[in-house]
Structures are given as C-alpha cells and as structure tokens.
Design a protein around this motif. Structure first.
Motif, PDB file in Angstrom:
ATOM      1  N   ALA A  78       0.827  -1.204   0.000  1.00  0.00           N
ATOM      2  CA  ALA A  78       0.000   0.000   0.000  1.00  0.00           C
ATOM      3  C   ALA A  78       0.864   1.258   0.000  1.00  0.00           C
ATOM      4  O   ALA A  78       0.563   2.231  -0.698  1.00  0.00           O
ATOM      5  CB  ALA A  78      -0.933  -0.006   1.208  1.00  0.00           C
ATOM      6  N   ALA A  79       1.958   1.244   0.758  1.00  0.00           N
ATOM      7  CA  ALA A  79       2.853   2.404   0.799  1.00  0.00           C
ATOM      8  C   ALA A  79       3.472   2.663  -0.568  1.00  0.00           C
ATOM      9  O   ALA A  79       3.599   3.823  -0.988  1.00  0.00           O
ATOM     10  CB  ALA A  79       3.942   2.192   1.839  1.00  0.00           C
ATOM     11  N   CYS A  80       3.847   1.607  -1.255  1.00  0.00           N
ATOM     12  CA  CYS A  80       4.412   1.773  -2.606  1.00  0.00           C
ATOM     13  C   CYS A  80       3.379   2.351  -3.560  1.00  0.00           C
ATOM     14  O   CYS A  80       3.703   3.202  -4.403  1.00  0.00           O
ATOM     15  CB  CYS A  80       4.940   0.448  -3.126  1.00  0.00           C
ATOM     16  N   LEU A  81       2.126   1.916  -3.450  1.00  0.00           N
ATOM     17  CA  LEU A  81       1.072   2.487  -4.291  1.00  0.00           C
ATOM     18  C   LEU A  81       0.840   3.958  -3.971  1.00  0.00           C
ATOM     19  O   LEU A  81       0.643   4.769  -4.883  1.00  0.00           O
ATOM     20  CB  LEU A  81      -0.228   1.702  -4.110  1.00  0.00           C
ATOM     21  N   VAL A  82       0.880   4.311  -2.693  1.00  0.00           N
ATOM     22  CA  VAL A  82       0.706   5.713  -2.293  1.00  0.00           C
ATOM     23  C   VAL A  82       1.817   6.570  -2.887  1.00  0.00           C
ATOM     24  O   VAL A  82       1.566   7.641  -3.440  1.00  0.00           O
ATOM     25  CB  VAL A  82       0.659   5.841  -0.756  1.00  0.00           C
ATOM     26  N   VAL A  83       3.056   6.098  -2.806  1.00  0.00           N
ATOM     27  CA  VAL A  83       4.186   6.854  -3.361  1.00  0.00           C
ATOM     28  C   VAL A  83       4.058   6.969  -4.879  1.00  0.00           C
ATOM     29  O   VAL A  83       4.328   8.029  -5.449  1.00  0.00           O
ATOM     30  CB  VAL A  83       5.526   6.207  -2.964  1.00  0.00           C
ATOM     31  N   THR A 117      15.033  13.665  -3.508  1.00  0.00           N
ATOM     32  CA  THR A 117      14.756  12.657  -2.493  1.00  0.00           C
ATOM     33  C   THR A 117      13.328  12.856  -2.004  1.00  0.00           C
ATOM     34  O   THR A 117      12.824  13.979  -1.965  1.00  0.00           O
ATOM     35  CB  THR A 117      15.736  12.763  -1.319  1.00  0.00           C
ATOM     36  N   PHE A 118      12.695  11.764  -1.636  1.00  0.00           N
ATOM     37  CA  PHE A 118      11.292  11.806  -1.260  1.00  0.00           C
ATOM     38  C   PHE A 118      11.101  11.031   0.021  1.00  0.00           C
ATOM     39  O   PHE A 118      11.533   9.880   0.111  1.00  0.00           O
ATOM     40  CB  PHE A 118      10.453  11.205  -2.386  1.00  0.00           C
ATOM     41  N   PRO A 119      10.464  11.601   1.031  1.00  0.00           N
ATOM     42  CA  PRO A 119      10.262  10.875   2.287  1.00  0.00           C
ATOM     43  C   PRO A 119       9.256   9.748   2.104  1.00  0.00           C
ATOM     44  O   PRO A 119       8.157   9.957   1.593  1.00  0.00           O
ATOM     45  CB  PRO A 119       9.738  11.944   3.242  1.00  0.00           C
ATOM     46  N   PHE A 120       9.629   8.549   2.519  1.00  0.00           N
ATOM     47  CA  PHE A 120       8.787   7.371   2.365  1.00  0.00           C
ATOM     48  C   PHE A 120       7.950   7.120   3.620  1.00  0.00           C
ATOM     49  O   PHE A 120       6.938   6.428   3.573  1.00  0.00           O
ATOM     50  CB  PHE A 120       9.682   6.164   2.049  1.00  0.00           C
ATOM     51  N   VAL A 125       0.512   5.652   6.051  1.00  0.00           N
ATOM     52  CA  VAL A 125      -0.777   5.439   5.366  1.00  0.00           C
ATOM     53  C   VAL A 125      -0.961   3.942   5.117  1.00  0.00           C
ATOM     54  O   VAL A 125      -2.059   3.400   5.294  1.00  0.00           O
ATOM     55  CB  VAL A 125      -0.836   6.228   4.051  1.00  0.00           C
ATOM     56  N   GLY A 126       0.113   3.253   4.744  1.00  0.00           N
ATOM     57  CA  GLY A 126       0.048   1.814   4.547  1.00  0.00           C
ATOM     58  C   GLY A 126      -0.298   1.067   5.814  1.00  0.00           C
ATOM     59  O   GLY A 126      -1.014   0.064   5.786  1.00  0.00           O
ATOM     60  N   VAL A 127       0.180   1.546   6.972  1.00  0.00           N
ATOM     61  CA  VAL A 127      -0.158   0.931   8.258  1.00  0.00           C
ATOM     62  C   VAL A 127      -1.651   1.018   8.494  1.00  0.00           C
ATOM     63  O   VAL A 127      -2.295   0.050   8.922  1.00  0.00           O
ATOM     64  CB  VAL A 127       0.626   1.593   9.413  1.00  0.00           C
TER      65      VAL A 127
END
Length: 104
Positions: A62-67, A87-90, A96-98
């Motif tokens: 889910a976090a990868c999809l959000v990014v 650079t982008f904060p992950f 959000v994935g949690v």
C-alpha cells in the motif's frame, strides 16, 4: 495486536526491516546512489514487529502504491519534472500503509 505472538512479530520485523535493508543495499551498490534512508528501514522493522509479516507486506504494498500516486500527481503538476529527481520521504506513505493494512 491482531492475535500475533512474539515470534510472529519478530519474523515480521526481520522480513520487513531486513528485507528493505537488503534491497536498499543492493540498489545502492548497483545504481551508485542513495535509495532508502535508515529511518524508513527502522520504521518498517517496527511496523513488521506490530503487524506481523503478512499485514506488514500489505502495508509495504500500500505504501508503494501511495508513493506511486504521489509521484504521478507531482509529475503532472510540475509538467513532467516532478519529484522523481529529488529525495522523497517514504515514512508518510508507510504510515498510510499501516492504516490500510490495519483495516484489512
């Protein structure tokens, strides 16, 4: 939480934290540039500890999809140049994935 045992949590921390560390090191050696920060790796380890490896992997997905959505929106807004070169904060995407993984 979620009926996990201590062993499930430790496996989750190892899978998410150790896996992201291994992928980050491999990428940095191949691409000769930084990839993921140490804080993101530690956060993923803690997420794995509390969610276990199964929900933790859903969180990472889910976090990868959000990014990905954020990158596409930024590129559209900036006329194709977006934040891909910066650079982008992950961590916000991980959090959000949690939430998403906790609901599933």
């Amino acid at each position: 939480p979620f009926g996990l045992t201590l062993g499930d949590g430790l496996v989750g921390a190892l899978v998410l934290g150790g896996g992201s560390l291994a992928v980050s090191i491999a990428f940095e050696r191949l691409a000769q540039r930084p990839s993921m920060g140490g804080g993101d790796i530690k956060l993923l380890a803690v997420v794995g500890l509390f969610l276990g490896w199964e929900r933790g992997l859903w969180c990472l997905f889910a976090a990868c999809l959000v990014v990905l959505v954020m990158q596409m929106a930024s590129r559209l807004r900036e006329g194709g140049k977006g934040i891909a070169s910066q650079t982008f904060p992950f961590a916000p995407a991980i959090l959000v994935g949690v939430v998403i993984a906790s609901i599933l």
